[in-house]
Motif scaffolding. Structure first.
Motif, PDB file in Angstrom:
ATOM      1  N   UNK A 158      31.869 -82.545  33.829  1.00 28.69           N
ATOM      2  CA  UNK A 158      30.847 -82.402  34.861  1.00 28.69           C
ATOM      3  C   UNK A 158      31.273 -81.452  35.977  1.00 28.69           C
ATOM      4  N   UNK A 159      31.858 -80.338  35.609  1.00 29.05           N
ATOM      5  CA  UNK A 159      32.217 -79.339  36.612  1.00 29.05           C
ATOM      6  C   UNK A 159      30.953 -78.678  37.151  1.00 29.05           C
ATOM      7  N   UNK A 160      30.912 -78.500  38.458  1.00 29.18           N
ATOM      8  CA  UNK A 160      29.779 -77.764  39.016  1.00 29.18           C
ATOM      9  C   UNK A 160      30.006 -76.271  38.851  1.00 29.18           C
ATOM     10  N   UNK A 161      29.014 -75.480  39.233  1.00 34.44           N
ATOM     11  CA  UNK A 161      29.081 -74.041  38.996  1.00 34.44           C
ATOM     12  C   UNK A 161      30.252 -73.393  39.728  1.00 34.44           C
ATOM     13  N   UNK A 162      30.507 -73.851  40.956  1.00 32.42           N
ATOM     14  CA  UNK A 162      31.628 -73.291  41.728  1.00 32.42           C
ATOM     15  C   UNK A 162      32.962 -73.574  41.053  1.00 32.42           C
ATOM     16  N   UNK A 163      33.140 -74.802  40.592  1.00 27.62           N
ATOM     17  CA  UNK A 163      34.387 -75.169  39.917  1.00 27.62           C
ATOM     18  C   UNK A 163      34.549 -74.393  38.608  1.00 27.62           C
ATOM     19  N   UNK A 164      33.468 -74.269  37.858  1.00 25.87           N
ATOM     20  CA  UNK A 164      33.527 -73.496  36.625  1.00 25.87           C
ATOM     21  C   UNK A 164      33.851 -72.032  36.901  1.00 25.87           C
ATOM     22  N   UNK A 165      33.266 -71.484  37.956  1.00 27.51           N
ATOM     23  CA  UNK A 165      33.513 -70.088  38.290  1.00 27.51           C
ATOM     24  C   UNK A 165      34.989 -69.838  38.543  1.00 27.51           C
ATOM     25  N   UNK A 166      35.663 -70.824  39.129  1.00 25.58           N
ATOM     26  CA  UNK A 166      37.086 -70.663  39.427  1.00 25.58           C
ATOM     27  C   UNK A 166      37.949 -70.910  38.192  1.00 25.58           C
ATOM     28  N   UNK A 167      37.750 -72.075  37.537  1.00 32.45           N
ATOM     29  CA  UNK A 167      38.672 -72.510  36.493  1.00 32.45           C
ATOM     30  C   UNK A 167      38.505 -71.765  35.174  1.00 32.45           C
ATOM     31  N   UNK A 168      37.273 -71.464  34.772  1.00 28.78           N
ATOM     32  CA  UNK A 168      37.094 -70.846  33.455  1.00 28.78           C
ATOM     33  C   UNK A 168      36.707 -69.368  33.526  1.00 28.78           C
ATOM     34  N   UNK A 169      36.562 -68.841  34.750  1.00 26.65           N
ATOM     35  CA  UNK A 169      36.263 -67.410  34.868  1.00 26.65           C
ATOM     36  C   UNK A 169      37.272 -66.683  35.760  1.00 26.65           C
ATOM     37  N   UNK A 170      37.326 -67.040  37.036  1.00 22.36           N
ATOM     38  CA  UNK A 170      38.147 -66.285  37.985  1.00 22.36           C
ATOM     39  C   UNK A 170      39.636 -66.373  37.669  1.00 22.36           C
ATOM     40  N   UNK A 171      40.126 -67.583  37.437  1.00 23.73           N
ATOM     41  CA  UNK A 171      41.562 -67.746  37.177  1.00 23.73           C
ATOM     42  C   UNK A 171      41.989 -67.120  35.845  1.00 23.73           C
ATOM     43  N   UNK A 172      41.249 -67.332  34.742  1.00 24.03           N
ATOM     44  CA  UNK A 172      41.612 -66.618  33.504  1.00 24.03           C
ATOM     45  C   UNK A 172      41.574 -65.105  33.655  1.00 24.03           C
ATOM     46  N   UNK A 173      40.594 -64.588  34.395  1.00 23.07           N
ATOM     47  CA  UNK A 173      40.525 -63.142  34.612  1.00 23.07           C
ATOM     48  C   UNK A 173      41.711 -62.658  35.435  1.00 23.07           C
ATOM     49  N   UNK A 174      42.101 -63.434  36.442  1.00 23.60           N
ATOM     50  CA  UNK A 174      43.264 -63.068  37.261  1.00 23.60           C
ATOM     51  C   UNK A 174      44.534 -63.058  36.421  1.00 23.60           C
ATOM     52  N   UNK A 175      44.656 -64.018  35.502  1.00 20.28           N
ATOM     53  CA  UNK A 175      45.826 -64.058  34.619  1.00 20.28           C
ATOM     54  C   UNK A 175      45.842 -62.843  33.700  1.00 20.28           C
ATOM     55  N   UNK A 176      44.675 -62.450  33.211  1.00 16.04           N
ATOM     56  CA  UNK A 176      44.573 -61.256  32.360  1.00 16.04           C
ATOM     57  C   UNK A 176      45.001 -60.009  33.128  1.00 16.04           C
ATOM     58  N   UNK A 177      44.543 -59.868  34.371  1.00 14.54           N
ATOM     59  CA  UNK A 177      44.910 -58.719  35.203  1.00 14.54           C
ATOM     60  C   UNK A 177      46.414 -58.723  35.471  1.00 14.54           C
ATOM     61  N   UNK A 178      46.955 -59.893  35.802  1.00 17.47           N
ATOM     62  CA  UNK A 178      48.389 -60.009  36.094  1.00 17.47           C
ATOM     63  C   UNK A 178      49.222 -59.639  34.872  1.00 17.47           C
ATOM     64  N   UNK A 179      48.844 -60.156  33.711  1.00 21.34           N
ATOM     65  CA  UNK A 179      49.593 -59.851  32.484  1.00 21.34           C
ATOM     66  C   UNK A 179      49.540 -58.363  32.175  1.00 21.34           C
ATOM     67  N   UNK A 180      48.373 -57.751  32.314  1.00 22.02           N
ATOM     68  CA  UNK A 180      48.234 -56.316  32.039  1.00 22.02           C
ATOM     69  C   UNK A 180      49.112 -55.496  32.974  1.00 22.02           C
ATOM     70  N   UNK A 181      49.140 -55.884  34.255  1.00 20.71           N
ATOM     71  CA  UNK A 181      49.951 -55.163  35.248  1.00 20.71           C
ATOM     72  C   UNK A 181      51.442 -55.295  34.935  1.00 20.71           C
TER      73      UNK A 181
END
Length: 298
Positions: free
Chosen positions: A149-172
């Motif tokens: 029951x994650x709300x949209x804000x929580x989903x935006x962070x946990x399954x979008x923003x944080x995975x994307x940040x990890x992808x950027x960090x790994x690429x760098x």
């Protein structure tokens, strides 16, 4: 000896694939045991072969990192749902997309290609099971907790923003390593495979640009594909049938890639298209492996 190893490889992967499909549909808890037992074996075997072939730079790709994190999670953090959200985001994003983008294929006689399929498909399959069937994955060291029951804000962070940040960090970090360490050209990795490969759509595109622009094109490619795939996690996480459909479509694509391989590649190159087989034969026949003819597929 070479052909016996191929027969054993085909036999093993055919049965393991059938077992994984059965587990994903009817007894999701079995996926945990399959993953826990076979991932270390396959990674150790791949590392041994890749060091022999001087392909060890592939082993620092994001796909291997997320498998390591997932392996730690199932043993240490089943009761931490935030762990699951991030792993779900990355495994259904860049990792699952990589199986399509870089033409993984269900070639059962090829240990190399089937290991790639295992590495790219098992994280999304396992997180699919934990996400939608947490009550069925009970035969483990601890129960898995999945807050649905994650709300949209929580989903935006946990399954979008944080995975994307990890992808950027790994690429760098990955590109920084290549710039600072500057490994010899004889060592093949994901970046050199994309930009300097002898065949395939991506090397063809990269070679149209001067060398100095290729790192920027690489970053653009990774972030475009990775960012788009992570954005689609909202569908996969919230809708069961959407999640099931994308996994089935990817599996079907891998079957199609296998049919293309057998018709277009294996028919012409035979066993030379399998790098493990080339190295296996050279190991037992006291010959030096000729990997130039091996068609590397990530």
């Amino acid at each position: 000896m070479e052909f016996l190893s191929v027969k054993i490889t085909f036999f093993f992967w055919m049965h393991l694939t059938l077992l994984i499909v059965m587990a994903a549909g009817f007894c999701q808890w079995l996926l945990l045991y399959i993953y826990a037992i076979f991932l270390p074996i396959l990674i150790i075997l791949r590392a041994w072969f890749y060091f022999k072939l001087k392909w060890q730079l592939f082993l620092v790709d994001l796909c291997y990192c997320i498998n390591l994190v997932l392996y730690i999670y199932i043993w240490v953090g089943p009761s931490v749902p935030e762990f699951l959200y991030v792993i779900f985001g990355i495994s259904h994003g860049p990792v699952l997309t990589a199986a399509i983008t870089f033409r993984n294929s269900l070639v059962f006689h090829s240990m190399d290609r089937m290991t790639s399929c295992f590495i790219h498909l098992m994280p999304p399959l396992l997180t699919f099971g934990i996400r939608w069937y947490p009550d069925r994955i009970t035969h483990w060291i601890a129960p898995f907790i999945s807050n649905q029951d994650l709300n949209l804000t929580e989903q935006s962070f946990w399954i979008f923003a944080l995975p994307l940040a990890i992808l950027v960090f790994h690429t760098a970090v990955y590109l920084s390593f290549l710039v600072i360490v500057r490994p010899s050209e004889e060592y093949v990795g994901f970046y050199s495979y994309l930009t300097e490969g002898s065949s395939g759509i991506w090397p063809t595109i990269f070679k149209k640009f001067a060398r100095k622009w290729r790192p920027f094109l690489y970053i653009l490619l990774i972030l475009t594909i990775g960012g788009t795939s992570v954005l689609l996690n909202f569908l996969w996480y919230n809708y069961f049938y959407a999640n099931l459909t994308v996994l089935c479509l990817v599996f079907s694509r891998l079957i199609w890639n296998a049919s293309t391989f057998y018709v277009d590649v294996f028919r012409k190159k035979g066993m030379d298209s399998e790098p493990y087989s080339v190295l296996w034969c050279s190991t037992w026949c006291d010959e030096q492996p000729d990997t130039r003819s091996a068609n590397k597929v990530k």
